[in-house]
Design a protein around this motif. Structure first.
Motif, PDB file in Angstrom:
ATOM      1  N   THR A 105       0.843  -1.195   0.000  1.00 23.82           N
ATOM      2  CA  THR A 105       0.000   0.000   0.000  1.00 23.82           C
ATOM      3  C   THR A 105       0.883   1.252   0.000  1.00 23.82           C
ATOM      4  O   THR A 105       2.022   1.216   0.448  1.00 23.82           O
ATOM      5  N   ARG A 106       0.327   2.337  -0.500  1.00 23.53           N
ATOM      6  CA  ARG A 106       1.118   3.533  -0.788  1.00 23.53           C
ATOM      7  C   ARG A 106       1.883   4.073   0.425  1.00 23.53           C
ATOM      8  O   ARG A 106       3.086   4.312   0.352  1.00 23.53           O
ATOM      9  N   GLU A 107       1.188   4.265   1.526  1.00 20.42           N
ATOM     10  CA  GLU A 107       1.844   4.907   2.669  1.00 20.42           C
ATOM     11  C   GLU A 107       2.865   3.988   3.333  1.00 20.42           C
ATOM     12  O   GLU A 107       3.959   4.429   3.701  1.00 20.42           O
ATOM     13  N   TYR A 108       2.513   2.737   3.482  1.00 20.28           N
ATOM     14  CA  TYR A 108       3.481   1.790   4.045  1.00 20.28           C
ATOM     15  C   TYR A 108       4.721   1.747   3.166  1.00 20.28           C
ATOM     16  O   TYR A 108       5.853   1.704   3.664  1.00 20.28           O
ATOM     17  N   ASN A 109       4.526   1.769   1.851  1.00 23.90           N
ATOM     18  CA  ASN A 109       5.665   1.721   0.936  1.00 23.90           C
ATOM     19  C   ASN A 109       6.536   2.973   1.014  1.00 23.90           C
ATOM     20  O   ASN A 109       7.742   2.899   0.784  1.00 23.90           O
ATOM     21  N   LEU A 110       5.936   4.105   1.330  1.00 29.90           N
ATOM     22  CA  LEU A 110       6.744   5.315   1.546  1.00 29.90           C
ATOM     23  C   LEU A 110       7.669   5.093   2.742  1.00 29.90           C
ATOM     24  O   LEU A 110       8.855   5.446   2.709  1.00 29.90           O
ATOM     25  N   ALA A 111       7.134   4.489   3.799  1.00 33.30           N
ATOM     26  CA  ALA A 111       7.948   4.197   4.984  1.00 33.30           C
ATOM     27  C   ALA A 111       9.013   3.157   4.656  1.00 33.30           C
ATOM     28  O   ALA A 111      10.165   3.269   5.089  1.00 33.30           O
ATOM     29  N   TYR A 139      10.497   7.366  -2.397  1.00 33.63           N
ATOM     30  CA  TYR A 139       9.441   7.517  -3.402  1.00 33.63           C
ATOM     31  C   TYR A 139       8.403   6.408  -3.287  1.00 33.63           C
ATOM     32  O   TYR A 139       7.495   6.336  -4.110  1.00 33.63           O
ATOM     33  N   GLY A 140       8.550   5.542  -2.281  1.00 32.81           N
ATOM     34  CA  GLY A 140       7.578   4.468  -2.137  1.00 32.81           C
ATOM     35  C   GLY A 140       7.437   3.697  -3.431  1.00 32.81           C
ATOM     36  O   GLY A 140       8.438   3.309  -4.042  1.00 32.81           O
ATOM     37  N   LYS A 141       6.205   3.519  -3.888  1.00 39.02           N
ATOM     38  CA  LYS A 141       5.992   2.800  -5.155  1.00 39.02           C
ATOM     39  C   LYS A 141       5.713   3.763  -6.306  1.00 39.02           C
ATOM     40  O   LYS A 141       5.194   3.359  -7.345  1.00 39.02           O
ATOM     41  N   GLU A 142       6.052   5.053  -6.123  1.00 38.67           N
ATOM     42  CA  GLU A 142       5.657   6.075  -7.105  1.00 38.67           C
ATOM     43  C   GLU A 142       6.545   6.124  -8.343  1.00 38.67           C
ATOM     44  O   GLU A 142       6.134   6.664  -9.359  1.00 38.67           O
ATOM     45  N   ARG A 143       7.781   5.638  -8.234  1.00 33.61           N
ATOM     46  CA  ARG A 143       8.716   5.758  -9.364  1.00 33.61           C
ATOM     47  C   ARG A 143       9.361   4.410  -9.685  1.00 33.61           C
ATOM     48  O   ARG A 143      10.564   4.218  -9.494  1.00 33.61           O
ATOM     49  N   PRO A 144       8.554   3.464 -10.187  1.00 36.10           N
ATOM     50  CA  PRO A 144       9.139   2.168 -10.542  1.00 36.10           C
ATOM     51  C   PRO A 144      10.111   2.334 -11.710  1.00 36.10           C
ATOM     52  O   PRO A 144       9.975   3.256 -12.510  1.00 36.10           O
ATOM     53  N   GLU A 145      11.096   1.442 -11.757  1.00 35.86           N
ATOM     54  CA  GLU A 145      12.029   1.472 -12.877  1.00 35.86           C
ATOM     55  C   GLU A 145      11.508   0.569 -13.990  1.00 35.86           C
ATOM     56  O   GLU A 145      11.725   0.803 -15.166  1.00 35.86           O
ATOM     57  N   ASN A 146      10.815  -0.477 -13.571  1.00 32.71           N
ATOM     58  CA  ASN A 146      10.273  -1.453 -14.507  1.00 32.71           C
ATOM     59  C   ASN A 146       8.759  -1.459 -14.331  1.00 32.71           C
ATOM     60  O   ASN A 146       8.243  -1.758 -13.252  1.00 32.71           O
ATOM     61  N   ALA A 147       8.039  -1.110 -15.403  1.00 34.23           N
ATOM     62  CA  ALA A 147       6.589  -0.891 -15.292  1.00 34.23           C
ATOM     63  C   ALA A 147       5.762  -2.172 -15.368  1.00 34.23           C
ATOM     64  O   ALA A 147       4.553  -2.143 -15.189  1.00 34.23           O
ATOM     65  N   ALA A 148       6.398  -3.299 -15.620  1.00 36.64           N
ATOM     66  CA  ALA A 148       5.631  -4.545 -15.730  1.00 36.64           C
ATOM     67  C   ALA A 148       5.115  -4.980 -14.361  1.00 36.64           C
ATOM     68  O   ALA A 148       5.619  -4.558 -13.324  1.00 36.64           O
ATOM     69  N   SER A 149       4.060  -5.815 -14.370  1.00 37.46           N
ATOM     70  CA  SER A 149       3.535  -6.367 -13.120  1.00 37.46           C
ATOM     71  C   SER A 149       3.924  -7.842 -13.050  1.00 37.46           C
ATOM     72  O   SER A 149       3.097  -8.723 -13.293  1.00 37.46           O
TER      73      SER A 149
ATOM     74  N   PHE B 381      -6.251  -7.503  -8.339  1.00 32.56           N
ATOM     75  CA  PHE B 381      -4.783  -7.505  -8.404  1.00 32.56           C
ATOM     76  C   PHE B 381      -4.241  -6.441  -7.455  1.00 32.56           C
ATOM     77  O   PHE B 381      -3.285  -6.657  -6.735  1.00 32.56           O
ATOM     78  N   LEU B 382      -4.898  -5.264  -7.476  1.00 37.99           N
ATOM     79  CA  LEU B 382      -4.553  -4.220  -6.523  1.00 37.99           C
ATOM     80  C   LEU B 382      -5.785  -3.347  -6.268  1.00 37.99           C
ATOM     81  O   LEU B 382      -6.247  -2.654  -7.171  1.00 37.99           O
ATOM     82  N   VAL B 383      -6.334  -3.443  -5.106  1.00 38.45           N
ATOM     83  CA  VAL B 383      -7.378  -2.511  -4.659  1.00 38.45           C
ATOM     84  C   VAL B 383      -6.845  -1.887  -3.371  1.00 38.45           C
ATOM     85  O   VAL B 383      -6.177  -2.553  -2.590  1.00 38.45           O
ATOM     86  N   GLU B 384      -7.088  -0.612  -3.185  1.00 39.04           N
ATOM     87  CA  GLU B 384      -6.450   0.086  -2.076  1.00 39.04           C
ATOM     88  C   GLU B 384      -7.235   1.325  -1.693  1.00 39.04           C
ATOM     89  O   GLU B 384      -8.034   1.821  -2.487  1.00 39.04           O
ATOM     90  N   SER B 385      -6.965   1.803  -0.486  1.00 43.27           N
ATOM     91  CA  SER B 385      -7.376   3.137  -0.086  1.00 43.27           C
ATOM     92  C   SER B 385      -8.892   3.327   0.028  1.00 43.27           C
ATOM     93  O   SER B 385      -9.462   4.186  -0.629  1.00 43.27           O
ATOM     94  N   PRO B 386      -9.559   2.551   0.909  1.00 41.26           N
ATOM     95  CA  PRO B 386     -10.991   2.777   1.086  1.00 41.26           C
ATOM     96  C   PRO B 386     -11.259   4.124   1.756  1.00 41.26           C
ATOM     97  O   PRO B 386     -10.428   4.614   2.524  1.00 41.26           O
ATOM     98  N   THR B 387     -12.392   4.726   1.442  1.00 38.77           N
ATOM     99  CA  THR B 387     -12.831   5.964   2.097  1.00 38.77           C
ATOM    100  C   THR B 387     -14.341   5.876   2.270  1.00 38.77           C
ATOM    101  O   THR B 387     -15.037   5.325   1.418  1.00 38.77           O
ATOM    102  N   TRP B 388     -14.842   6.384   3.386  1.00 40.90           N
ATOM    103  CA  TRP B 388     -16.260   6.232   3.710  1.00 40.90           C
ATOM    104  C   TRP B 388     -17.098   7.397   3.205  1.00 40.90           C
ATOM    105  O   TRP B 388     -16.694   8.556   3.338  1.00 40.90           O
ATOM    106  N   ALA B 389     -18.286   7.081   2.716  1.00 38.25           N
ATOM    107  CA  ALA B 389     -19.298   8.116   2.479  1.00 38.25           C
ATOM    108  C   ALA B 389     -19.692   8.692   3.828  1.00 38.25           C
ATOM    109  O   ALA B 389     -19.543   8.035   4.853  1.00 38.25           O
TER     110      ALA B 389
END
Lengths: 165, 443
Positions: A105-111, A139-149, B381-389
């Protein structure tokens, strides 16, 4: 020893760059050039490019396991070279950019990216590089070098890259 | 033809159920049940005398019908099927005409321009079977605010029929994405909850992430890499001004406002370690809430402000923890398999939404604040960041597609889903979209 030679050639290139001869492209400037410039003046952009090229040449990055930030033997080998280069090129300051793969997840990855950058910075310091020459950014997961999944791409992206400033 | 037969069969079936319901009580929908047959309802164009009034009447009815349809609880009946004309409806509904087309509920009303240039919009919600008015309201507004009037009408109808407060008069702030995956351009963007009235708040020059509304919705706190330095900022929507939360020695990120809007809770990294802090906005006083060598991040206040749920890997993997708002009293609440992240306390306080990662899949789920009652709502594959109404009964989140071996694909889009896991819908945005954050109901 090899690095010293590279530096000398590069320094020659720096002078060449000042007189705008075509050979400037092949070598560029070096960290030694920074030492010759008066204190407090900004280094020419081309010099940083060259430091960066040298860093890339010796290995500018360390790779990490999934959700890990400890340094593998391969990472240490790369960082030993970086530290030696930095101890030779004392005018160079670097930023360690920490990155994560997209499987978090974004924030954990920043850490996590910050942890990885910090691991590298700490290790360089134990090898004698002064802490005021190193800064970190995540940069967490914001700047991947390889865009494949896929696994190979994610391994490429779990990295800390040393960038000359 | 088949479709029509099926529709009328379903409608007939529902009408029996509703008739039984009505015999005991009035028209209601229990939205906590999960699977609900959408209630057929008729939203008539609001009556208007002049051309301008007529036009607003049509547009408002359309927005109301769309709001109610997207909730998954109502099926607006096609206007073509209406029998009673607008003029006579403006006098009084002929309930027989609406029963024939299987409408359980009827919405009608009128639009008038006042002498001072304002708009008066009146609506009535009728229970067609009992022939009784369920609710009626009038609103005065500047004509340019007609969409908000429509959403307020939707909220009244939703509230009257479900017993829950509505969520239609609200906005979404999110991150609009464009460009290649290795160098995404990300912009702060804002829109109504239905995707309308969209606008970009930043130009994409700086990487921006994880926006959240203040309770009064005049401000957004978010992470920006302005000048290449990741720090928490506060964006004022009215003035367009961006201000750094404070000068800190490390990366500040994962910001959210407290429920009273007076402080911001956030994470800060120092020497590679991430801890949680609060800053009181008036006094600028900072308080450290956690003290652990693990990653502590993604905090979210309970609506009463007494507890904080957050994400930590202090057990070895990412899990959810609840602590007192002053720090301390830390208790782990997630215990099922896999990793848990991005906890968000519901505005009603009764559930915590989260992202869960397990066996190479991502899930959005909800659990009680004590960790019981876990339910997964969607996966991918990737779902993230829930937010409540604002009513705590609907969520939004984003979904990222898998990229191929060449790095193509990987689209990001925002979806809404009921907290029961039903009625998942894409929220249409001009560009790719991630990190949605739902506002409270507008004042």
């Amino acid at each position: 020893m090899r690095f010293k030679i590279v530096s000398l050639i590069a320094a020659a290139g720096f002078l060449a760059a000042c007189s705008t001869t075509p050979t400037a492209e092949t070598s560029g400037a070096s960290g030694d050039g920074a030492m010759t410039s008066p204190a407090g003046t900004a280094a020419p952009v081309s010099m940083d490019m060259s430091s960066q090229e040298q860093l890339v040449g010796i290995g500018d990055r360390a790779f990490f396991g999934f959700d890990k930030y400890d340094l593998s033997a391969a990472a240490r080998t790369a960082l030993n070279k970086q530290a030696a280069w930095m101890n030779t090129n004392r005018g160079v300051r670097v930023t360690i950019e920490g990155h994560a793969d997209e499987r978090g997840t974004r924030e954990y990855n920043l850490a996590l990216g910050e942890r990885r950058a910090s691991s590298v910075a700490d290790y360089l310091m134990t090898l004698g590089v002064s802490s005021d020459r190193i800064s970190t950014i995540s940069y967490g997961k914001e700047r991947p070098e390889n865009a494949a999944s896929n696994e190979a791409a994610w391994a490429d992206n779990r990295r800390a890259v040393t960038v000359a400033r | 033809m088949t479709y029509r037969l099926l529709t009328s069969f379903v409608a007939l079936f529902i009408s029996v159920v509703w008739t039984l319901n009505v015999a005991h009580a009035e028209l209601t929908i229990d939205i906590t049940r999960g699977v609900v047959e959408p209630m057929p309802l008729a939203v008539a164009d609001l009556h208007g005398k002049g051309q301008m009034e007529k036009s607003f009447g049509v547009k408002i009815a359309e927005v109301v019908a769309n709001d109610l349809e997207r909730s998954g609880l109502f099926t607006p009946i096609n206007k073509e099927a209406f029998i009673q004309d607008g003029e006579s409806l403006n006098v009084l509904p002929r309930f027989g005409d609406w029963r024939i087309i299987n409408a359980q509920a009827l919405v009608q009303g009128r639009v008038e321009m006042t002498v001072d240039g304002r708009m008066r919009v009146e609506f009535r919600l009728w229970d067609v079977l009992s022939e009784k008015q369920m609710v009626g309201r009038a609103y005065f507004s500047v004509p340019s605010n007609w969409r908000r009037v429509a959403h307020k009408i939707s909220d009244e109808i939703y509230k009257r029929i479900t017993g829950e407060s509505g969520y239609f008069d609200s906005r979404i702030v999110y991150i609009a994405e464009s460009g290649p995956k290795i160098n995404r351009v990300k912009r702060l963007a804002i829109m109504d909850q239905d995707g309308e009235k969209h606008s970009f708040l930043t130009d994409g020059a700086d990487l921006v992430l994880t926006p959240r509304f203040s309770p009064n919705q005049q401000e957004i706190t978010y992470l920006s890499y302005y000048k290449g330095v990741p720090r928490v900022y506060i964006f004022n929507i009215e003035s367009g001004r961006q201000e750094i939360l404070g000068e800190f020695p490390g990366m500040t990120y994962a910001p959210r406002f407290s429920a009273d809007g007076r402080s911001v809770i956030f994470a800060m990294t120092k020497n590679g370690n991430s801890e949680l802090y609060t800053m009181h906005l008036a006094t600028r006083k900072t308080r450290k809430l956690t003290n652990h060598s693990a990653i502590d991040t993604s905090p979210s206040y309970a609506p009463d402000g007494k507890k904080i749920v957050f994400n930590s890997d202090r057990s070895g993997t990412q899990q959810l923890y609840v602590m007192n708002s002053t720090g301390g009293g830390v208790k782990r609440i997630s215990f099922n398999k896999g990793r848990y992240a991005t906890p968000v306390w519901s505005p009603r306080g009764d559930w915590i939404a989260f992202t869960r990662m397990y066996q190479k899949q991502f899930f959005i789920g909800v659990m009680r604040p004590d960790g019981t009652g876990e339910r997964l709502l969607t996966k991918g594959f990737l779902v993230e960041s829930p937010t409540w109404a604002p009513n705590g009964r609907v969520l939004m989140f984003f979904r990222q597609d898998k990229s191929d071996a060449y790095g193509r694909g990987g689209r990001t889009r925002v979806f809404s889903v009921d907290f029961t896991g039903h009625n998942e819908r894409e929220v249409i945005t001009p560009l790719d979209a991630s990190d949605p954050a739902w506002s409270p109901l507008l004042p």
